[in-house]
Each structure stands twice: as C-alpha cells, then as structure tokens.
Design an enzyme around this catalytic site. Structure first.
Site, PDB file in Angstrom:
ATOM      1  N   HIS A  67      15.699 -12.759  11.858  1.00  0.00           N
ATOM      2  CA  HIS A  67      15.478 -12.616  13.303  1.00  0.00           C
ATOM      3  C   HIS A  67      14.025 -12.739  13.734  1.00  0.00           C
ATOM      4  O   HIS A  67      13.760 -13.111  14.876  1.00  0.00           O
ATOM      5  CB  HIS A  67      16.003 -11.267  13.790  1.00  0.00           C
ATOM      6  CG  HIS A  67      17.491 -11.164  13.758  1.00  0.00           C
ATOM      7  ND1 HIS A  67      18.150 -10.031  14.168  1.00  0.00           N
ATOM      8  CD2 HIS A  67      18.449 -12.039  13.353  1.00  0.00           C
ATOM      9  CE1 HIS A  67      19.456 -10.218  14.026  1.00  0.00           C
ATOM     10  NE2 HIS A  67      19.659 -11.426  13.533  1.00  0.00           N
ATOM     11  N   CYS A 110       0.869  -1.174   0.000  1.00  0.00           N
ATOM     12  CA  CYS A 110       0.000   0.000   0.000  1.00  0.00           C
ATOM     13  C   CYS A 110       0.906   1.224   0.000  1.00  0.00           C
ATOM     14  O   CYS A 110       2.125   1.089  -0.072  1.00  0.00           O
ATOM     15  CB  CYS A 110      -0.999  -0.002   1.154  1.00  0.00           C
ATOM     16  SG  CYS A 110      -0.364   0.384   2.795  1.00  0.00           S
TER      17      CYS A 110
END
Length: 143
Positions: free
Chosen positions: A98, A65
């Site tokens: 991570h 978006c």
C-alpha cells in the site's frame, strides 16, 4: 537485487543474520552498519542507506536500531525515502503493498532475529499494488 543495510549498536546480530540470508539468496548487500555493541549514533548508519537508494546504488534499504524509530526518522528525512517501521510480517507486507516503502525499519529490541529475517523476506517479495494507493504515495514527499 542490491540492498543497503545500516544498523546501530542494537542490531549487529540482526544485520549478520539478514546479510547472510540475503547473500544466500543471491542478493548483493551494501553494509553501512556497525559490527559491535559499542554505543554509536544511528544517523551515522541510516543516512548512507538512504543515500544509496537516492543515487540508485540500491533498490531497497534495511535499517535497524533499538526501537526502529530513530533510524526510520533519520532516513525519512530524505525526500525519496519511504521507510516503514515494521514489527510483524503483515505490517511489512502492507508497507510495500500500500505504501511502496523502499526501506524497512526493524526494532531490534522488540523483534527476534528470526522475525526480522522473515519480515525482510516478505518486504522484498511484495510488489506495490499501485491503483488507489499510487495517488496517496505521490503525495508523501514534500516539494
């Protein structure tokens, strides 16, 4: 690999380039995005991406978006989704490495199409590191 993609009116050009690139690499893409720049509501295109991942129809998602924020907030309402807003390849890599992100959120108004394609490549080709990060990721979803 099966990848689900959704975008609002800020992202049709991004989606087209990303889908073409992924299909050229042999991936299957489930397309939930709009193809026009006529104003639409990003949740209508984000929820189907999250639902594809939740039911196992796709391994990863890509949402686009204008700022990347609204559609990321939308898909992150789904308990199994870990969407990361990314604007560099390094952030995309860390999101996977991570955080075990399974959706990349791209801010179309703040990245180029080429950057977006490169971020998607890094995102999809980075494995979750696990180890000390696994315990943290396990604490993300609300029970």
């Amino acid at each position: 690999m099966i990848i689900s993609i959704g975008n609002d009116h800020a992202g049709p050009d991004y989606k087209k380039a990303i889908v073409a690139h992924l299909e050229q690499l042999g991936h299957q893409v489930l397309n939930h995005g709009t193809d026009t720049t006529a104003s639409v509501d990003y949740p209508d295109f984000g929820h189907p991406v999250a639902e594809d991942i939740e039911r196992g129809a796709a391994q990863f998602g890509i949402v686009i978006c204008g700022s990347g924020n609204g559609i990321a907030m939308t898909v992150n309402k789904h308990a199994q989704i870990r969407a990361a807003l990314c604007w560099t390849k390094e952030i995309a890599q860390l999101a996977r490495l991570h955080n075990d992100a399974n959706v990349i959120s791209i801010p179309a108004r703040f990245t180029s199409v080429q950057q977006a394609v490169e971020m998607v490549d890094v995102f999809l080709n980075t494995e979750f590191e696990g180890g000390r990060h696994a315990n943290r990721v396990a604490k993300i979803a609300c029970s």
